[in-house]
Design a protein around this motif. Structure first.
Motif, PDB file in Angstrom:
ATOM      1  N   ASP A 125      10.731 -73.769  35.237  1.00 62.93           N
ATOM      2  CA  ASP A 125       9.474 -73.126  34.809  1.00 62.93           C
ATOM      3  C   ASP A 125       8.291 -74.076  34.742  1.00 62.93           C
ATOM      4  O   ASP A 125       7.329 -73.836  34.015  1.00 62.93           O
ATOM      5  N   GLN A 126       8.352 -75.155  35.497  1.00 54.37           N
ATOM      6  CA  GLN A 126       7.248 -76.126  35.497  1.00 54.37           C
ATOM      7  C   GLN A 126       6.044 -75.553  36.222  1.00 54.37           C
ATOM      8  O   GLN A 126       6.177 -74.985  37.311  1.00 54.37           O
TER       9      GLN A 126
ATOM     10  N   LEU B 149      16.480 -81.528  29.461  1.00 56.47           N
ATOM     11  CA  LEU B 149      15.276 -80.720  29.690  1.00 56.47           C
ATOM     12  C   LEU B 149      15.574 -79.440  30.450  1.00 56.47           C
ATOM     13  O   LEU B 149      14.667 -78.660  30.724  1.00 56.47           O
ATOM     14  N   GLY B 150      16.816 -79.236  30.821  1.00 54.31           N
ATOM     15  CA  GLY B 150      17.195 -78.126  31.692  1.00 54.31           C
ATOM     16  C   GLY B 150      17.577 -78.703  33.044  1.00 54.31           C
ATOM     17  O   GLY B 150      17.555 -79.925  33.249  1.00 54.31           O
TER      18      GLY B 150
ATOM     19  N   VAL C  83       1.010 -89.497  27.968  1.00 51.77           N
ATOM     20  CA  VAL C  83      -0.426 -89.304  27.811  1.00 51.77           C
ATOM     21  C   VAL C  83      -0.655 -88.196  26.783  1.00 51.77           C
ATOM     22  O   VAL C  83      -0.139 -87.091  26.926  1.00 51.77           O
ATOM     23  N   ILE C  84      -1.430 -88.537  25.753  1.00 50.88           N
ATOM     24  CA  ILE C  84      -1.689 -87.594  24.664  1.00 50.88           C
ATOM     25  C   ILE C  84      -3.194 -87.425  24.480  1.00 50.88           C
ATOM     26  O   ILE C  84      -3.990 -88.164  25.061  1.00 50.88           O
TER      27      ILE C  84
ATOM     28  N   GLY D  38       5.600 -79.523  32.157  1.00 51.77           N
ATOM     29  CA  GLY D  38       6.948 -79.074  31.817  1.00 51.77           C
ATOM     30  C   GLY D  38       7.037 -78.402  30.465  1.00 51.77           C
ATOM     31  O   GLY D  38       8.116 -77.967  30.059  1.00 51.77           O
ATOM     32  N   GLY D  39       5.917 -78.320  29.744  1.00 49.86           N
ATOM     33  CA  GLY D  39       5.891 -77.696  28.425  1.00 49.86           C
ATOM     34  C   GLY D  39       5.903 -78.734  27.318  1.00 49.86           C
ATOM     35  O   GLY D  39       6.502 -79.800  27.449  1.00 49.86           O
ATOM     36  N   LEU D  40       5.237 -78.406  26.233  1.00 47.09           N
ATOM     37  CA  LEU D  40       5.096 -79.362  25.133  1.00 47.09           C
ATOM     38  C   LEU D  40       6.418 -79.684  24.447  1.00 47.09           C
ATOM     39  O   LEU D  40       6.598 -80.793  23.949  1.00 47.09           O
ATOM     40  N   ASP D  41       7.355 -78.740  24.409  1.00 41.37           N
ATOM     41  CA  ASP D  41       8.663 -79.048  23.810  1.00 41.37           C
ATOM     42  C   ASP D  41       9.369 -80.150  24.593  1.00 41.37           C
ATOM     43  O   ASP D  41       9.987 -81.041  23.999  1.00 41.37           O
ATOM     44  N   ARG D  42       9.276 -80.106  25.915  1.00 38.60           N
ATOM     45  CA  ARG D  42       9.897 -81.159  26.732  1.00 38.60           C
ATOM     46  C   ARG D  42       9.170 -82.482  26.556  1.00 38.60           C
ATOM     47  O   ARG D  42       9.790 -83.547  26.508  1.00 38.60           O
ATOM     48  N   LYS D  43       7.850 -82.431  26.471  1.00 35.86           N
ATOM     49  CA  LYS D  43       7.075 -83.646  26.244  1.00 35.86           C
ATOM     50  C   LYS D  43       7.504 -84.279  24.922  1.00 35.86           C
ATOM     51  O   LYS D  43       7.752 -85.496  24.852  1.00 35.86           O
TER      52      LYS D  43
END
Length: 163
Positions: free
Chosen positions: A34-35, A11-12, A134-135, A146-151
């Motif tokens: 960038d969270q 995730l970085g 959680v969606i 943390g951003g949708l790509d990380r999710k």
């Protein structure tokens, strides 16, 4: 005293912070780059990777697909409501998802879906406390600090999403 360390991850670079008091140590936050509302290193914090050895080991095993549940002493700071929501988050099993509505019911606040969403967004322990599970009620990926790509990446690691 607040201690911190960093570690590379899929995730970085993760920033881990924890509290040491009377010889005991507990993890207080895990932040991705960038969270939204993520922790930042403050001047009085001390860099020390040693107390984070177990957390780092468990994170490595999680990202390798070998760990399904973290077992670490935690010390997140939050209101009683947020802590209740975070406790309900801890009950969402690895490899599955829940909705904000179901989480609000599990936290004992069925009418507080928006407030539950705020508590999920304020979770200071990304990855460790699985707010990525959680969606939206329609099955869409929504609201991850943390951003949708990380999710998406975390849910893919857990097998909850097929690539």
């Amino acid at each position: 005293m607040t201690l911190y360390t960093t570690t590379p991850s899929p995730l970085g670079e993760l920033l881990l912070a924890g509290e040491e008091s009377d010889g005991a140590f507990a993890l207080a936050s895990v932040t991705v780059p960038d969270q939204r509302r993520g922790a930042v290193v403050l001047p009085h914090w001390r860099r020390d990777p040693v107390p984070f050895k177990e957390a780092l080991s468990q994170l490595e095993a999680y990202f390798a697909g070998e760990l399904k549940q973290f077992d670490l002493p935690l010390a997140p700071v939050g209101t009683p409501f947020r802590r209740r929501v975070w406790q309900a988050l801890d009950e969402v099993p690895y490899g599955s998802t829940t909705t904000y509505r179901r989480l609000s019911e599990a936290a004992g606040s069925p009418g507080a879906v928006r407030a539950v969403g705020g508590a999920v967004g304020a979770n200071p322990l990304l990855v460790i406390r699985a707010c990525h599970r959680v969606i939206g009620s329609d099955g869409t990926l929504t609201g991850y600090a943390g951003g949708l790509d990380r999710k998406r990446s975390l849910l893919t690691i857990e097998g909850a999403l097929l690539v």
